[in-house]
Design an enzyme around this catalytic site. Structure first.
Site, short mmCIF file in Angstrom:
data_model
loop_
_atom_site.label_atom_id
_atom_site.label_comp_id
_atom_site.label_asym_id
_atom_site.label_seq_id
_atom_site.Cartn_x
_atom_site.Cartn_y
_atom_site.Cartn_z
N GLU A 31 0.84 -1.21 0.00
CA GLU A 31 0.00 0.00 0.00
C GLU A 31 0.87 1.25 0.00
O GLU A 31 1.53 1.56 0.99
CB GLU A 31 -0.92 0.02 1.23
N LYS A 54 -8.16 -15.97 16.05
CA LYS A 54 -8.24 -15.46 14.68
C LYS A 54 -9.65 -15.05 14.28
O LYS A 54 -10.05 -15.17 13.13
CB LYS A 54 -7.68 -16.51 13.70
N ASP A 75 2.08 -14.85 12.51
CA ASP A 75 0.93 -15.51 11.90
C ASP A 75 -0.04 -14.43 11.41
O ASP A 75 -0.65 -13.72 12.21
CB ASP A 75 0.25 -16.42 12.93
N HIS A 132 -2.45 9.31 -1.62
CA HIS A 132 -2.52 8.03 -2.31
C HIS A 132 -2.35 8.19 -3.82
O HIS A 132 -1.82 7.29 -4.49
CB HIS A 132 -3.84 7.32 -1.98
#
Length: 375
Positions: free
Chosen positions: A77, A206, A281, A369
């Site tokens: 990004e 998660k 993870d 951006h």
């Protein structure tokens, strides 16, 4: 022939290239790790992410003096690293970030078949009365694991138990799993009660959820800073009042309106980039997205700014941190242990959160951006 029948990465890759009639030259080029360090099946190579550096940023705890840290972030990004870097600059010119952490424990939450309410509540009493034996059963599975506590809920014919473990320098999900399996064997032997599923979702592994938000999981983190009025203007190109208004409307009111579990602007952005860089993870970014940002305009016009992340699951050893390239990225931080690594992440999240809210209040998000996220 199947991919799983090949013993070498190169042969699997060549087989796939031939079958799909494609070339995987970049995946081949990126494969630099020794297979012995890689946990993954049907391996054909590796993919990469760009790695950037922010900082140094000044960080201190209630017990330590100010230290300066460089922070590795992996992302595709555009503008993210520049934004976090700007937040670090604002922090440094105003003072430092103060970080506080608390070890909550890695959780595993099995579900047991207890048939009815009476047996379920009896079972909880049994766990309380036999917690010493449960602790021994858990801790015999690893010299690096410490049993902490449990929480339990009865719902009809099921009893859900959430065990908490301290797992030293590892994030510790495997350690918690092995310890819980040992506990289950003890429970079966002593009570005859069967574990229906080793993970019954009560660990909230998660997944976003209020239990992790309120009770915490892994490590809970708090961080705060005061940005001087003149630094808000010179570095962040806005005012404390404008940042406060955006924070209130976006992080608080809109988050309540849409039922979000993250009362923040973009914790997940920085957590994801840090996790990718350091071999964590990636699925635990879910817990890292939970949290709340608080801000207040002080009487002298300075901006108080604080974040809270209740459930950070990361480690210094094990899993992806075994990869040599991830070890190098961790070395960039100069963190000596897991707690210090969490503190570095906290500083990065605060800097990134501050900078984005400033950009939104300034009206420069799209421009940034357009400039940094497009070629």
């Amino acid at each position: 022939m199947k991919l799983s029948q090949f013993k070498l990465t190169e042969k699997r890759r060549e087989f796939l290239e031939k079958k799909l009639k494609i070339k995987l030259s970049q995946i081949k080029k990126a494969h630099i790790e020794d297979e012995k360090n890689i946990y993954g099946e049907n391996l054909i190579g590796e993919t990469t992410l760009p790695l950037g550096i922010v900082g140094p940023v000044k960080v201190k705890t209630f017990k330590s003096k100010i230290k300066k840290y460089h922070i590795p972030l992996s992302t595709t990004e555009g503008a993210l690293i520049a934004s976090v870097n700007r937040g670090c600059k604002a922090v440094n010119e105003s003072g430092s970030v103060t970080v506080h952490i608390k070890e909550i424990g890695t959780t595993r939450g099995p579900v047991y078949e207890t048939k009815n309410l009476g047996t379920g509540f009896w079972f909880i009493d049994w766990i309380e009365q036999n917690e010493k034996e449960i602790k021994e059963a858990a801790e015999k599975t690893s010299s690096h694991l410490q049993y902490l506590k449990f929480e339990a809920k009865v719902i009809g014919p099921y009893t859900y138990v959430r065990f908490y473990f301290k797992t030293d320098e590892a994030m510790g999900m495997n350690m918690a799993t092995f310890a819980t399996e040992s506990i289950n064997q003890l429970i079966k032997k002593k009570t005859g009660i069967n574990c229906l599923a080793l993970s019954g979702n009560f660990c909230l592994d998660k997944k976003p959820g209020w239990l992790n938000f309120l009770s915490g999981r892994g490590i809970s983190l708090w961080a705060e800073t005061v940005i001087k009025k003149e630094v808000v203007q010179s570095v962040l190109k806005t005012t404390a009042e404008k940042i406060y208004e955006v924070w209130l409307a976006k992080n608080m009111i809109s988050s309540a309106l849409n039922g979000s579990l993250g009362f923040n602007a973009h914790f997940a952005n920085i957590v994801a980039a840090f996790f990718a860089a350091t071999g964590q993870d990636l699925a635990h970014i879910v817990e890292g997205s939970l949290g709340i940002t608080a801000t207040k305009i002080l009487t002298n016009g300075d901006l108080y700014f604080s974040i809270h992340l209740p459930a950070l699951m990361l480690g210094m050893v094990g899993g992806g941190t075994r990869l040599e390239i991830k070890k190098e990225a961790i070395k960039i931080t100069q963190a000596k242990n897991r707690h210090e690594l969490v503190e570095v992440l906290g500083a990065a999240v605060l800097a990134g959160e501050l900078s984005l809210l400033a950009s939104l209040s300034q009206g420069s998000l799209a421009e940034a951006h357009q400039k940094l996220g497009r070629k």
